[in-house]
Design a protein around this motif. Structure first.
Motif, mmCIF file in Angstrom:
data_model
loop_
_atom_site.group_PDB
_atom_site.id
_atom_site.type_symbol
_atom_site.label_atom_id
_atom_site.label_comp_id
_atom_site.label_asym_id
_atom_site.label_seq_id
_atom_site.Cartn_x
_atom_site.Cartn_y
_atom_site.Cartn_z
ATOM 1 N N PHE A 1 0.844 -1.197 0.000
ATOM 2 C CA PHE A 1 0.000 0.000 0.000
ATOM 3 C C PHE A 1 0.875 1.241 0.000
ATOM 4 O O PHE A 1 1.796 1.354 0.808
ATOM 5 N N LEU A 2 0.571 2.176 -0.904
ATOM 6 C CA LEU A 2 1.275 3.466 -0.885
ATOM 7 C C LEU A 2 0.704 4.383 0.186
ATOM 8 O O LEU A 2 1.368 5.300 0.639
ATOM 9 N N ARG A 3 -0.582 4.182 0.547
ATOM 10 C CA ARG A 3 -1.275 4.965 1.576
ATOM 11 C C ARG A 3 -1.354 6.450 1.225
ATOM 12 O O ARG A 3 -1.236 7.331 2.085
ATOM 13 N N ALA A 4 -1.569 6.734 -0.067
ATOM 14 C CA ALA A 4 -1.878 8.098 -0.480
ATOM 15 C C ALA A 4 -3.299 8.440 -0.032
ATOM 16 O O ALA A 4 -4.112 7.555 0.217
ATOM 17 N N PRO A 5 -3.632 9.741 0.089
ATOM 18 C CA PRO A 5 -4.996 10.108 0.497
ATOM 19 C C PRO A 5 -6.032 9.567 -0.476
ATOM 20 O O PRO A 5 -5.815 9.536 -1.690
ATOM 21 N N ASP A 6 -7.153 9.139 0.072
ATOM 22 C CA ASP A 6 -8.288 8.683 -0.727
ATOM 23 C C ASP A 6 -9.196 9.886 -0.945
ATOM 24 O O ASP A 6 -9.765 10.430 -0.002
ATOM 25 N N THR A 7 -9.327 10.333 -2.194
ATOM 26 C CA THR A 7 -10.150 11.512 -2.468
ATOM 27 C C THR A 7 -11.548 11.071 -2.870
ATOM 28 O O THR A 7 -11.701 10.219 -3.751
ATOM 29 N N PRO A 8 -12.582 11.626 -2.261
ATOM 30 C CA PRO A 8 -13.945 11.230 -2.620
ATOM 31 C C PRO A 8 -14.247 11.573 -4.071
ATOM 32 O O PRO A 8 -13.725 12.547 -4.631
ATOM 33 N N GLY A 9 -15.093 10.770 -4.714
ATOM 34 C CA GLY A 9 -15.530 11.074 -6.065
ATOM 35 C C GLY A 9 -16.326 12.371 -6.086
ATOM 36 O O GLY A 9 -17.195 12.592 -5.244
#
Length: 464
Positions: A115-123
């Motif tokens: 996992f890179l664990r970058a931020p998850d941006t909402p659609g």
């Protein structure tokens, strides 16, 4: 033994250990090969936990029946997603989704999951890849992706399609494809993230800097998508049957894909498990298409993903890089933001299949408000006034623009400084339709006595 005596004895032991270490380090250095445990045939770079499930049927075939070693990198933790089975959200949800992903992939024989664990941006209303690249810290995520390619040394990289496609309106999906493509092109270059390929001072001791990886050039790059239509993929890469029965598992690849997805309960609840129990696998039985983005070893475009791949390293293959286009002089207009980026990104990375693959398009909901950016180029020595006209099908409306109004709509007037690019936001309102349909929007502009454009956008408007 007195305290001073114990202290002197301890110092002696430390000194002897140091001498032994120095003596050992003076032996002829060994140069072990890369760690064979992580050598992969295929590396998948997916955006969210569960996005690997789109191609789980093929991955099951590759691992269980073709005995390929597959590794998966997920760029985010999915911590902005919903939770259909519990109250956990945010960072706790990210922890759960990581576990779900490891369990899901283990069900089809894949245990190397990173996992890179970058931020998850909402659609959002319209997916723009640049938003996700910004929030994920583009350079940091790219360095991580390059590291995982050098660690796993895959023959083939598979990732999501870097394009805005109707039905696939998530910027994180596109950003994973952009980062994977860039990493494919940089991992073999020892001057890119050189700290990764420099040797540690002493691998037998502690606290080393430098990582001791080797540059690695993957051989083939493939894209997949969860778009709502697949007509544009025909003949652009291999297509795999999901109704075919796995020789080793004696069930269809559709069933294996449903089983893999069933572990992602936070996102899909019990629906995949119900499909398995009832045998209603229709949603998993559609043929699975890929796009061959590029191959450095030949092979048929529609041949197997491993077609043309032979063991062993190949030389680094630099891409052509960015070159200014022919419209660098005079006046021009194009779709802005992500579309303008892709127009330059594809040729820069030798993605010759992409410019003709798909006309600019997106999908919106019935009655939805959404923005479109236009980018105007004034490559002259004087300021230029543009008069923009928007041509809309019946039922559409312009909510607002970021340009200055000096004429009644549908004309908008604005001025671009000499040798400058001017972005203009046009916020549109889609019509309310009973049934989904494709519609086309276009823009033209008048400047210095001549017409510029048209620029067109194909929009799939969902029904109520």
């Amino acid at each position: 033994m007195r305290p001073i005596t114990r202290f002197l004895a301890l110092i002696s032991l430390v000194w002897l250990a140091t001498l032994a270490h120095v003596a050992g380090s003076q032996q002829p250095p060994t140069n072990p090969p890369p760690d064979k445990r992580f050598k992969a045939d295929i590396l998948v770079i997916a955006p969210h936990p569960d996005d690997e499930s789109t191609i789980a049927g093929y991955l099951a075939k590759a691992v269980l029946d073709e005995h390929r070693h597959v590794a998966v990198v997920v760029t985010t933790r999915g911590d902005a997603g919903e939770n259909l089975v519990g109250f956990e959200q945010a960072r706790s949800l990210g922890e759960i989704r990581e576990i779900e992903t490891r369990q899901a992939l283990a069900s089809i024989g894949i245990t190397d999951v990173f996992f890179l664990r970058a931020p998850d941006t909402p659609g959002l209303d319209v997916a723009d890849v640049l938003r996700s690249l910004e929030t994920s810290n583009h350079g940091s995520s790219l360095g991580e992706a390059v590291r995982f390619i050098r660690l796993t040394r895959p023959e083939v990289v598979i990732t999501m399609l870097p394009a805005t496609v109707a039905g696939e309106n998530h910027q994180d999906h596109q950003a994973a494809g952009v980062i994977a493509t860039e990493a494919f092109d940089l991992a073999g270059d020892p001057t890119s993230f050189p700290e990764q390929v420099a040797a540690p001072e002493d691998r037998f001791w502690y606290g080393n800097l430098m990582e001791g990886l080797r540059p690695w050039q993957p051989k083939k790059l493939y894209y997949y998508t969860d778009a709502s239509h697949f007509d544009f993929l025909k003949g652009k890469g291999p297509e795999y049957s999901m109704t075919e029965v796995s020789p080793s598992q004696r069930v269809s690849y559709a069933r294996l894909a449903a089983k893999e997805l069933s572990f992602h309960r936070t996102q899909y609840g019990d629906e995949p498990a119900k499909a398995l129990a009832t045998g209603n696998l229709r949603d998993f039985e559609q043929p699975l298409p890929f796009v061959l983005a590029k191959s450095l070893v030949g092979g048929a475009v529609t041949g197997d993903i491993m077609d043309g791949v032979r063991p062993g390293a190949i030389p680094f293959a630099p891409v052509r890089g960015y070159r200014p286009s022919g419209d660098a002089a005079g006046l021009a207009m194009e779709l802005g933001q992500g579309w303008a980026f892709y127009r330059r990104f594809y040729p820069a990375h030798n993605l010759d299949v992409m410019p003709g693959l798909l006309a600019p398009e997106l999908g919106v909901g019935s009655g939805q408000h959404f923005p479109v950016f236009l980018l105007f180029h004034n490559n002259t020595d004087n300021p230029v006034t543009f008069h923009l006209r928007t041509q809309l099908p019946p039922g559409w409306a312009v909510d607002s623009t970021s340009a200055q109004h000096s004429h009644p709509w549908p004309m908008t007037t604005f001025t671009a400084a000499e040798h400058d690019d001017l972005p203009v936001r046009v916020r549109l309102v889609a019509p309310r339709l009973e049934k989904p349909q494709w519609q086309t929007i276009s823009w033209t502009a008048d400047a210095n006595g001549r017409q510029i454009g048209p620029v067109t956008l194909r929009v799939y408007v969902g029904g109520q």
